[in-house]
Motif scaffolding. Structure first.
Motif, PDB file in Angstrom:
ATOM      1  N   GLU A 188      86.171 -38.895 -25.304  1.00  0.00           N
ATOM      2  CA  GLU A 188      84.816 -38.689 -24.757  1.00  0.00           C
ATOM      3  C   GLU A 188      84.577 -39.599 -23.547  1.00  0.00           C
ATOM      4  N   SER A 189      84.991 -40.870 -23.670  1.00  0.00           N
ATOM      5  CA  SER A 189      84.831 -41.799 -22.543  1.00  0.00           C
ATOM      6  C   SER A 189      85.629 -41.317 -21.345  1.00  0.00           C
ATOM      7  N   PHE A 190      86.853 -40.875 -21.620  1.00  0.00           N
ATOM      8  CA  PHE A 190      87.715 -40.365 -20.554  1.00  0.00           C
ATOM      9  C   PHE A 190      87.029 -39.184 -19.848  1.00  0.00           C
ATOM     10  N   ALA A 191      86.521 -38.264 -20.643  1.00  0.00           N
ATOM     11  CA  ALA A 191      85.860 -37.084 -20.074  1.00  0.00           C
ATOM     12  C   ALA A 191      84.657 -37.496 -19.221  1.00  0.00           C
ATOM     13  N   GLU A 199      91.643 -30.482 -29.289  1.00  0.00           N
ATOM     14  CA  GLU A 199      90.520 -31.418 -29.388  1.00  0.00           C
ATOM     15  C   GLU A 199      90.143 -31.962 -27.997  1.00  0.00           C
ATOM     16  N   PHE A 200      91.166 -32.296 -27.200  1.00  0.00           N
ATOM     17  CA  PHE A 200      90.905 -32.753 -25.824  1.00  0.00           C
ATOM     18  C   PHE A 200      90.141 -31.673 -25.052  1.00  0.00           C
ATOM     19  N   LYS A 201      90.642 -30.445 -25.178  1.00  0.00           N
ATOM     20  CA  LYS A 201      90.026 -29.346 -24.433  1.00  0.00           C
ATOM     21  C   LYS A 201      88.575 -29.152 -24.855  1.00  0.00           C
ATOM     22  N   SER A 202      88.323 -29.176 -26.173  1.00  0.00           N
ATOM     23  CA  SER A 202      86.955 -28.858 -26.591  1.00  0.00           C
ATOM     24  C   SER A 202      85.997 -30.021 -26.338  1.00  0.00           C
ATOM     25  N   ILE A 203      86.490 -31.259 -26.393  1.00  0.00           N
ATOM     26  CA  ILE A 203      85.612 -32.392 -26.065  1.00  0.00           C
ATOM     27  C   ILE A 203      85.192 -32.323 -24.589  1.00  0.00           C
ATOM     28  N   PHE A 204      86.161 -32.058 -23.709  1.00  0.00           N
ATOM     29  CA  PHE A 204      85.822 -31.918 -22.287  1.00  0.00           C
ATOM     30  C   PHE A 204      84.797 -30.799 -22.085  1.00  0.00           C
ATOM     31  N   GLU A 205      85.047 -29.660 -22.735  1.00  0.00           N
ATOM     32  CA  GLU A 205      84.167 -28.498 -22.595  1.00  0.00           C
ATOM     33  C   GLU A 205      82.742 -28.836 -23.056  1.00  0.00           C
ATOM     34  N   ARG A 206      82.658 -29.494 -24.214  1.00  0.00           N
ATOM     35  CA  ARG A 206      81.335 -29.819 -24.774  1.00  0.00           C
ATOM     36  C   ARG A 206      80.579 -30.793 -23.873  1.00  0.00           C
ATOM     37  N   ILE A 207      81.263 -31.854 -23.426  1.00  0.00           N
ATOM     38  CA  ILE A 207      80.585 -32.848 -22.593  1.00  0.00           C
ATOM     39  C   ILE A 207      80.179 -32.239 -21.254  1.00  0.00           C
ATOM     40  N   TYR A 208      81.026 -31.364 -20.744  1.00  0.00           N
ATOM     41  CA  TYR A 208      80.669 -30.689 -19.486  1.00  0.00           C
ATOM     42  C   TYR A 208      79.391 -29.873 -19.664  1.00  0.00           C
ATOM     43  N   VAL A 262     115.110 -37.124 -35.959  1.00  0.00           N
ATOM     44  CA  VAL A 262     114.071 -38.101 -35.616  1.00  0.00           C
ATOM     45  C   VAL A 262     112.691 -37.525 -35.902  1.00  0.00           C
ATOM     46  N   VAL A 263     111.721 -38.424 -36.127  1.00  0.00           N
ATOM     47  CA  VAL A 263     110.360 -37.958 -36.422  1.00  0.00           C
ATOM     48  C   VAL A 263     109.366 -38.967 -35.827  1.00  0.00           C
ATOM     49  N   GLN A 264     108.204 -38.487 -35.391  1.00  0.00           N
ATOM     50  CA  GLN A 264     107.208 -39.424 -34.852  1.00  0.00           C
ATOM     51  C   GLN A 264     105.791 -38.966 -35.168  1.00  0.00           C
ATOM     52  N   GLY A 265     104.896 -39.978 -35.301  1.00  0.00           N
ATOM     53  CA  GLY A 265     103.479 -39.683 -35.528  1.00  0.00           C
ATOM     54  C   GLY A 265     102.667 -40.356 -34.440  1.00  0.00           C
ATOM     55  N   MET A 266     101.612 -39.705 -33.990  1.00  0.00           N
ATOM     56  CA  MET A 266     100.745 -40.347 -32.989  1.00  0.00           C
ATOM     57  C   MET A 266      99.293 -39.940 -33.225  1.00  0.00           C
ATOM     58  N   HIS A 267      98.393 -40.612 -32.481  1.00  0.00           N
ATOM     59  CA  HIS A 267      96.976 -40.348 -32.725  1.00  0.00           C
ATOM     60  C   HIS A 267      96.185 -40.483 -31.429  1.00  0.00           C
ATOM     61  N   ASN A 268      94.962 -39.993 -31.462  1.00  0.00           N
ATOM     62  CA  ASN A 268      93.974 -40.340 -30.452  1.00  0.00           C
ATOM     63  C   ASN A 268      92.597 -40.368 -31.106  1.00  0.00           C
ATOM     64  N   LEU A 269      91.581 -40.811 -30.359  1.00  0.00           N
ATOM     65  CA  LEU A 269      90.242 -40.978 -30.919  1.00  0.00           C
ATOM     66  C   LEU A 269      89.230 -40.142 -30.152  1.00  0.00           C
ATOM     67  N   ASP A 270      88.325 -39.490 -30.873  1.00  0.00           N
ATOM     68  CA  ASP A 270      87.252 -38.745 -30.202  1.00  0.00           C
ATOM     69  C   ASP A 270      86.527 -39.643 -29.207  1.00  0.00           C
TER      70      ASP A 270
END
Ligand code: NAP
Ligand code: MG
Length: 404
Positions: A188-191, A220-229, A176-184
């Motif tokens: 950012e809004s979440f953070a 990417e999640f980690k660094s976006i949170f870090e930057r916004i903080y 099996v194989v899967q692809g997924m995505h998220n958006l900066d």
């Protein structure tokens, strides 16, 4: 006693079934006698959503943006059975989904702790609030089964036609194989919602991903949170005396079991899905869980985490006495009133919210509660009250507290 005045209205979103019945009781018995309640009323009951082609939900969300704070009753998310039951024109989307999309918000769920209803984890003394990112990842995935040998690749075609490709796996056999995505923008809004919420309740914020394994995606999640903080929130966090703490998801699970609680835990979509169900059952009951939607622009929408309690409503319609727990609905109102009070500099309103919460908790701790809590309490000889009896007991306690 003079009633407490309000300056700015709360946006009030009425809802469905048993929670609509409770909504009215709470207003009549616990709010009107004490507060000159100012609300801008939107009826999100399914019948009225259908009459307005769901425009009322959109209008309510826009009013939330105008005034800042709303309080929402649980609402039916229509399915095939509801389509028939209410003779609907169409299958409307979940009101919570519609409102969340307009406010671009994150949902924070927090258990209400009372003595005698003890968390499964005995070390937990304070609530753990959970925030789940509600966009993307495995919930918007594309997946396929591979029937035999071949190469699976990630291919990205840029607008200018440039192609980037990477091998996912050289299959020697089926799999099996899967692809997924998220958006900066979504991360950012979440953070921002998480930092805004933590500041608003003055609690530490924890955030966790698996960036040791998923170096780019979770990284990417980690660094976006870090930057916004660093750029937007660090100074206010230090001033408020709270901390932002990042760790790995598996480390978080181990730490939270040994913690006393009292912090906000932000998680990616799937981690949040799993952990929020774990936490709500470990803390006792869905009927003791509040929920607030916080937008990155600082709009707040308060509600109970449970649904419309349909089974109880049908009993109620048959004339049977119900014992439905109103605590989460009451706390939705107190949360919204306190936030309104904070924004308007209305101390009296904030104090009223505190007292109503105190009255609710004291009533339960004195052994008077609804049936769902009787089943799980460790108090000796709890008294099971009906829906309205419980609310009237809270009113008695509140009257005593208000006159002290
Ligand atoms: P539910 O309303 O949360 O109720 C599920 C069961 O949990 C109830 O039958 C009851 O158990 C217990 N329960 C929940 N809240 C309770 C309370 N305040 N006091 C006592 N017991 C409580 O979920 P559902 O029956 O799956 O959904 C009913 C409707 O709610 C659906 O149409 C759904 O779309 C909607 N919903 C709305 C929201 C929202 O607006 N935020 C969230 C979830 C669901 P017993 O029957 O065993 O007593
Ligand atoms: Mg779930």
């Amino acid at each position: 006693m003079e009633k407490i005045k309000m300056t700015t209205p709360l946006v009030e979103m009425d809802g469905d079934e048993m929670t609509r019945i409770i909504w009215k009781m709470v207003k009549e018995e616990l709010l009107y006698p004490f507060v000159e309640l100012k609300t801008e009323y939107y009826d999100l009951g399914l019948k009225h959503r259908d009459e307005t082609d769901d425009q009322v939900t959109i209008d309510a969300a826009h009013a939330n943006m105008k005034y800042g704070v709303s309080v929402k009753c649980a609402t039916i998310t229509p399915n095939a059975a509801r389509l028939k039951e209410y003779d609907l024109k169409e299958l409307y989307k979940s009101p919570n989904g519609t409102i969340r999309a307009i406010l671009d918000g994150t949902v924070f769920r927090e258990p209400i702790l009372v003595k005698g209803i003890n968390p499964v984890v005995s070390k937990w003394k304070k609530p753990i609030t959970i925030a789940r990112h509600a966009y993307g990842d495995v919930y918007k995935n594309t997946e396929m089964r591979v029937d035999g040998p071949g190469k699976a690749e990630l291919v990205f075609t840029a607008e200018d036609g440039t192609v980037t490709r990477q091998t996912i796996f050289d299959f020697k056999g089926p799999g099996v194989v899967q692809g997924m995505h998220n958006l900066d923008s979504s991360i950012e809004s979440f953070a921002r919602s998480c930092f805004t919420y933590a500041l608003s309740v003055k609690k530490d914020l924890w955030f966790a991903t698996k960036d040791t394994i998923s170096k780019i995606y979770d990284g990417e999640f980690k660094s976006i949170f870090e930057r916004i903080y660093e750029e937007e929130f660090k100074a206010s966090f230090e001033e408020a005396g709270i901390t932002y703490f990042y760790t790995l998801i598996d480390d978080v699970v181990a730490r939270l079991m040994k913690s006393e609680g009292g912090f906000v835990l932000a998680l990616k979509n799937y981690d949040g899905d799993v952990q929020s169900d774990m936490l709500s059952s470990a803390f006792g009951s869905l009927a003791m869980m509040t929920s607030v939607l916080v937008s990155p622009h600082g709009y707040f929408e308060y509600e109970a985490a449970h649904g419309t309690v349909q089974r109880h409503y049908y009993k109620y319609l048959e004339g049977e006495v119900t014992s439905t727990n109103s605590v989460a609905t009451i706390f939705a109102w107190t949360g919204a009133l306190r936030k309104r009070g904070e924004l308007d500099g209305n101390t009296e309103l904030c104090e009223f919210a505190d007292k109503l919460e105190q009255a609710t908790i004291e009533t339960i701790e004195s052994g008077k509660m609804t049936g769902d809590l009787v089943l799980i309490t460790e108090l000796k000889n709890p008294k099971k009250l009906s829906t309205i009896e419980f609310i009237l007991e809270i009113r008695k306690t509140l009257e005593r507290i208000m006159s002290e």
